[in-house]
Design an enzyme around this catalytic site. Sequence first.
Site, PDB file in Angstrom:
ATOM      1  N   ASP A   8       0.877  -1.159   0.000  1.00 10.08           N
ATOM      2  CA  ASP A   8       0.000   0.000   0.000  1.00 10.08           C
ATOM      3  C   ASP A   8       0.922   1.218   0.000  1.00 10.08           C
ATOM      4  O   ASP A   8       2.083   1.133   0.413  1.00 10.08           O
ATOM      5  CB  ASP A   8      -0.872  -0.022   1.255  1.00 10.08           C
ATOM      6  CG  ASP A   8      -1.590   1.286   1.488  1.00 10.08           C
ATOM      7  OD1 ASP A   8      -2.372   1.687   0.619  1.00 10.08           O
ATOM      8  OD2 ASP A   8      -1.343   1.916   2.536  1.00 10.08           O
ATOM      9  N   TYR A  10      -0.257   4.929   0.694  1.00 13.42           N
ATOM     10  CA  TYR A  10      -0.592   6.037   1.590  1.00 13.42           C
ATOM     11  C   TYR A  10      -0.639   5.583   3.056  1.00 13.42           C
ATOM     12  O   TYR A  10      -1.499   4.814   3.449  1.00 13.42           O
ATOM     13  CB  TYR A  10      -1.930   6.654   1.186  1.00 13.42           C
ATOM     14  CG  TYR A  10      -1.932   7.201  -0.221  1.00 13.42           C
ATOM     15  CD1 TYR A  10      -1.051   8.214  -0.595  1.00 13.42           C
ATOM     16  CD2 TYR A  10      -2.798   6.694  -1.183  1.00 13.42           C
ATOM     17  CE1 TYR A  10      -1.037   8.710  -1.890  1.00 13.42           C
ATOM     18  CE2 TYR A  10      -2.796   7.204  -2.478  1.00 13.42           C
ATOM     19  CZ  TYR A  10      -1.914   8.201  -2.828  1.00 13.42           C
ATOM     20  OH  TYR A  10      -1.903   8.701  -4.111  1.00 13.42           O
ATOM     21  N   ARG A  39      -8.005  13.027   6.646  1.00 11.66           N
ATOM     22  CA  ARG A  39      -7.688  11.609   6.435  1.00 11.66           C
ATOM     23  C   ARG A  39      -8.844  10.715   6.882  1.00 11.66           C
ATOM     24  O   ARG A  39      -9.233   9.766   6.184  1.00 11.66           O
ATOM     25  CB  ARG A  39      -6.410  11.251   7.200  1.00 11.66           C
ATOM     26  CG  ARG A  39      -6.043   9.772   7.214  1.00 11.66           C
ATOM     27  CD  ARG A  39      -5.705   9.250   5.847  1.00 11.66           C
ATOM     28  NE  ARG A  39      -5.169   7.897   5.892  1.00 11.66           N
ATOM     29  CZ  ARG A  39      -5.012   7.110   4.837  1.00 11.66           C
ATOM     30  NH1 ARG A  39      -5.361   7.546   3.639  1.00 11.66           N
ATOM     31  NH2 ARG A  39      -4.527   5.899   4.951  1.00 11.66           N
ATOM     32  N   SER A 114      -2.854   0.539  -5.136  1.00 14.75           N
ATOM     33  CA  SER A 114      -3.426   1.777  -4.608  1.00 14.75           C
ATOM     34  C   SER A 114      -4.837   2.042  -5.107  1.00 14.75           C
ATOM     35  O   SER A 114      -5.219   1.635  -6.211  1.00 14.75           O
ATOM     36  CB  SER A 114      -2.527   2.948  -4.996  1.00 14.75           C
ATOM     37  OG  SER A 114      -3.088   4.180  -4.596  1.00 14.75           O
ATOM     38  N   ASN A 115      -5.590   2.776  -4.280  1.00 17.40           N
ATOM     39  CA  ASN A 115      -6.900   3.260  -4.691  1.00 17.40           C
ATOM     40  C   ASN A 115      -6.791   4.382  -5.725  1.00 17.40           C
ATOM     41  O   ASN A 115      -7.760   4.693  -6.411  1.00 17.40           O
ATOM     42  CB  ASN A 115      -7.671   3.797  -3.474  1.00 17.40           C
ATOM     43  CG  ASN A 115      -8.279   2.700  -2.637  1.00 17.40           C
ATOM     44  OD1 ASN A 115      -8.726   1.679  -3.154  1.00 17.40           O
ATOM     45  ND2 ASN A 115      -8.309   2.899  -1.324  1.00 17.40           N
TER      46      ASN A 115
END
Length: 219
Positions: A8, A10, A39, A114-115
């Site tokens: 991942d 972030y 966040r 990642s998104n």
Amino acid sequence: MIKAIVFDIYGTLFDIDSVKNKCEKLFPGNGEKIAKAWRQKLIEYIHVRQLVNQYKPFSLVVKDSLEYVLDRNEYDYDSEDVSECVNEYNNLEAFPETEQVLNQLENIDKIVFSNGNEEMVLTVLEHAHIEDKFKHIVALEEIGLYKPDSNSYKYLYEKLDLNKEDILFVSSNKWDIIGAQNFGYKTAWINRYLTEFEHIDVEPDYEYQTLYGLISLIK
């Protein structure tokens, strides 16, 4: 035998809290507060959108969640302020050990998952000069899904063409670890802030405070 490590990005390779510096510059005395709330709202928006099947590109959800926080707290801002803050996702600071650990893991395939979209991910990797450390970037915007939807981990699996037991999934996000573990990956949770794992019937295979723990695991 682990043949590939999926990261991942972030909160795992890059410090999301580093956006607080830009927030502080634009909203003196409130940078840390805004960054934390931003966040939390971003994660909430992603999960809610996934639950109700209302996909929106990650970069736009980043913007929406920031504007919510600013509006909710009645901050005075304009579109330029929002753009400056959102652009900080391209300039995030890598955690101190990130590059060193990636160098130590040079003999194993490394993948970013990642998104975000590929351009967004590549930009922040280039900012930290680590873009050449990864064999693949798997960006979920390609298929309109977010983690931790089980189909997102299936998409990763199909992209890599490896057995699940050959893949180590690394994240600092508990919900991401739960999604990956539930799909069948081996997982390593990077517990930077020494918090307790969720009370869900899933546990990570490994737990480390920093990425350094991966070096001994692989070697």
